[in-house]
Design an enzyme around this catalytic site. Structure first.
Site, short mmCIF file in Angstrom:
data_model
loop_
_atom_site.label_atom_id
_atom_site.label_comp_id
_atom_site.label_asym_id
_atom_site.label_seq_id
_atom_site.Cartn_x
_atom_site.Cartn_y
_atom_site.Cartn_z
N GLY A 182 14.86 -10.95 -42.63
CA GLY A 182 15.27 -9.63 -43.14
C GLY A 182 16.28 -9.01 -42.19
N SER A 241 9.79 2.90 -35.51
CA SER A 241 10.63 4.08 -35.73
C SER A 241 11.87 4.00 -34.86
CB SER A 241 9.84 5.35 -35.40
OG SER A 241 10.61 6.51 -35.64
N LYS A 250 2.06 4.88 -38.12
CA LYS A 250 3.45 5.07 -38.56
C LYS A 250 3.52 5.90 -39.84
CE LYS A 250 7.95 4.24 -38.74
NZ LYS A 250 8.40 4.32 -40.10
N GLU A 268 7.08 13.72 -39.95
CA GLU A 268 8.55 13.79 -40.02
C GLU A 268 8.99 14.62 -41.23
OE1 GLU A 268 10.47 9.83 -39.98
OE2 GLU A 268 11.53 10.51 -41.78
#
Lengths: 338, 338, 338, 338
Positions: free
Chosen positions: D7, D121, D189, D196
């Site tokens: 990826g 992140s 996360k 966030e």
């Protein structure tokens, strides 16, 4: 009894009609004279100037104002205060801010003019159903005007009696209530409207969930920007919202007058296509939140309902652009336009 | 017609009673046998085991379950699936998660057992008022059971007819509705309860504002940690909430059945001192939010209503401590205990 | 340059210290004289009365107020306005409501006294880090006081420069900014604090989710009043919040100064047991919402953050009792106490 | 050490680069081969098939996946599980749902394949700043891969040390953390991203208030549908948002990395005109709310932030139309289009 009414809009004209139909004498005045003529044809005494209006009323006068809150009401009250005599009564039946009532009642008291603030609920249905009235001011003045309130209110009708009410006196069961000193009527009406916003939003959000319950049929595509629907097989329902609103009117916990109206609206027009979804807000919703904050009482539901209205008018646009700009800055995310 | 009912709690027992009073034959079963005896005394056929229960019903059997959602319902459905024959019908009248209905109905279909999910609203009042029912499953099975639904539902009563309804056929006006395929009934009931939470919160927040409208009398002191009340003279009202709830029942926009109940509660006990304010939530409110999030539909009001319940049980405690800890770190702020 | 400072609390005393350490002359005054003595020992000129304070300053005087907002600030400004001469300057460095600034600046202008409103952020850390200042008032007065602001502000330090800043002039990079006419400084500070509430709440809610991530170990029991946890196996984590806060400080999107403080707090005391979770709010958060509502801009996040503080102090108690009372009325639900 | 990476999108390619620059050997694979070529040019070993990819890695293999969550990740893991040998390690560095991690790790364990879930992140800035990593899985596997994590993480840099950290061991200060068993990494996360959303919304709402602070200049007209602005003189500010964001970066309580990015965005483009304000949401925000609801922890702020994103994409449209329809029904209110 005799009463003067100023302001013959949607609400004001129907209030005059309900009073006339029940044998009261109404002297009416309106800025634009056509509305006066209409009500004269229905039995009211029309007047062309504020002066003439006041002179047609026998002292002590009772004058019901039904004009927009803020500047329009302020101007009429000021003008009237010059024309009225001690013991006359001004009744503000509009949607004034209760803080204005506190101030006005004090000023008028200096001239011995009485003031009542009357929060009036009922909308376009009030002519037939009657108006629910929340009243602030001196008890004895409220009592003097009891024939007017009794006529305008819905009365007990065939609404089930609250158990225990047989032991209580008072007018609440008839649909009007002396809530307290000046400002109390509009304070209670303000909170009433704040609650109304919350109730409306609860129905709208719930029905919106039902409206989107077929999202699993769409084949929503997943990409790095959009969460895939994990179980499309759980969202395959095409609900008939008009039927659902109707069935909820019967024995369910969410039955209400607002639901009755929702059932009417959805039966008339299932897709609501004549509406754009830009929702106005007319003061009481905002003042409700302001009062809650002054008091330090949490009102997350009522606030969320108000903010939906702001957002429906695009007032969140800059905030949304900023979120997109941040996402672009930290992740190189480019907006997906749907 | 004959019907079996499993689960004789608050709701189940009254459902049996309403069926018995209207000429239906009820075979009943309950884990604890006392409740069975009670209903036998009122005309039901009691059974002591699930085996006996099934054997007392003539095929094709119709079995109404009224047991707690989740594990208890799962166990009964599993047990029944071993005992029943093709064409028998299981009706889940409890508060199951609609996703469980989708799964169960598929599994039962392998044995040619039919399944209906019926969201049932009405609470302790249903015996007299009737139950509002939202039904999911195959149309023809719903039709077969129409006598049962018609009996349990409130019927049209004296509720004002929605204009235009005279041109529409269907059962919604009678208080029951086939909403769609399996899961549809509990989906609609789930959203109904989600709305219910929102409506309840709207009233509670609004009445809480009225409850605190005398805060200006307290002389709240200002210090570096607490905002002073800028205009104590605006918060001098001692409102009678029972009277206000009552007056709103008459012609106001916020009239509803929940308001009727609020008026009862406040008349019985104006200060609500027997309640602690720890509010339960029983699944549907949570699932409503989960469905909204899956769909991507915004539900700020319904969510806020749910979160108030979590907070009322102290689930925000660690978060609140953390806020205090941050305030101490950046500003040396020490908590003010009230 | 010479400056007078009134109010020697937490913030005021450190402001004097930072000015003294950088060569400014400070004349100080405080209601309780011990704090004056402390700063005299560090190089300030102490005064015992407001009269003496004013007489020790050479005209045109610059006087920095660091006293609680509301009545205390109002009293000092009123007293000073009688003692000062034209061209003197009052700087309100506290947390005044910007609407008070607008009014005060107009009144002082009648006597040719200048007024600046300076929102000051930095808390107990400001002495070492410097204070971020948002300034409202006439441009030329702000320029006259530039040496003071430059000293109090953090300066550029080693904070990464915003790309493009090299083409822009101004003081923002040094940590102080002339935001506009009077009121602008406190308006910007007010919104700053509103944002602060929102940021704090976001961390607190998120960390609370992590705190409860072991709920699957508890064996939460299901009953008709409480939703069962469907997948206890998904909530088996015992997270170390101090470690998580620390790791987020390094390269994550949520890194911030408030997170730095959170990491300190959680390392010092992982269970936060010395805090009760009754969170104060000191005006700006409330005023932020009031301004948003006046503007008609939606602020659901900032409002929710404010309401959490109200609720943490028990202000939702009556609303919660009412919800319990409604549930009892419609469903016979009795409160479950946990 | 040697590592395989599958990826090579925005994040994946930069992860390879950061590893290569620090002396690790990277074998890479991507569905579209151009991206492979690019990284071969920078020192990676490129492969054209999954088979080739696996064969280029020396056992026990360590394979880092950086592909979209959901179906794409599922497919790769399934394919790899057929190709790998016992003791090989799959590291999912993407944004998978932690519940998928729990399931996958169990399935892979049957073949003695190890699995780590690594919430990563850092976005487009990670190449230079390093990535903050939250890791779930078996402790000894995490330790084996320590050289990889150490390289990818930011390290301590010049960030101020949390007081007391000198007494604590562990890797959190370096920017990576073993959070717990499988799923723990993506759970943390997930909550990180939920926070966030809340932080971003807090800034966006606050700056939107500043953006509209000149509304008093507009002369908003009042009518029965719209609340008049009571004090236009309080909203006369034309704020420079880029300057304000900049000054807040210096010593204020709201300083953060997201604010740094906001300052960049607003300096580049003060009116944000290239953005439409349709904001994506990519799974973690939704899962955060779902987890909070499962736990029964209140998250009003995080939810409101998520719902803003839904609304920005028009998902509240039907609800808004319904509100307008209700208003029309009870008050004859016609929508005001602005």
């Amino acid at each position: 009894m005799q009463i003067g009414v100023i302001g013959l809009g949607r609400m004001g004209a129907n209030i005059v009609r309900r009073l006339l139909r029940n044998g009261h004498d109404c002297v009416v005045y309106n800025r634009s004279p056509e509305k006066v003529q209409q009500l004269v044809a229905e039995g009211a005494i029309g007047t062309a100037t504020l002066h003439e209006f006041v002179s047609q009323l026998a002292p002590p006068r009772a004058i019901w104002l039904m004009v927009p809150a803020g500047e329009p009401t302020e101007q009429i009250v000021t003008a009237l205060s010059q024309l009225l005599a001690p013991e006359d009564i001004i009744i503000d039946g509009g949607n004034s801010y209760y803080i204005d009532d506190i101030r006005r009642s004090k000023e008028l008291a200096k001239r011995s003019i009485h003031y009542l603030d009357v929060g009036t609920s009922g909308g376009v249905w009030g002519l037939e159903r009657g108006y629910c009235m929340m009243i602030g001011g001196a008890m004895e003045i409220v009592k003097d005007l009891d024939p007017i309130f009794k006529t305008l209110a819905p009365g007990r009708g065939d609404i089930t009696r609250t158990p225990g009410r047989e032991k209580v006196t008072g007018t609440a069961e008839d649909g009007y209530l002396h809530c307290g000193t000046n400002g109390a009527g509009h304070f209670v009406k303000m909170v009433h409207n704040g609650i109304e916003y919350g109730l409306m939003a609860a129905y709208a959000e719930g029905l919106n969930i039902l409206h989107h319950a077929n999202i699993g049929k769409e084949g929503r595509s997943a990409n790095a920007e959009t969460a895939p629907l994990q179980h499309p097989e759980h969202y395959q329902y095409d609900f008939n919202l008009a039927e659902i609103a109707e069935v909820w009117r019967r024995g369910s916990v969410v039955a209400s007058w607002l639901l009755d109206l929702t059932a009417i609206a959805l039966l008339e027009q299932p897709t609501l296509e004549t509406f754009s979804g830009q929702i106005s807000d007319s003061g009481e919703g905002r003042w409700t939140i302001a009062a809650a904050i002054d008091e330090g009482t949490p009102v997350p539901v009522l606030s969320a309902a108000l903010y939906q209205r702001f957002s429906s008018r695009g007032e969140d646009e800059f905030a949304a652009k900023l979120l997109s700009a941040m996402r672009f800055q930290f992740g190189g995310h480019v907006e997906q336009h749907q």
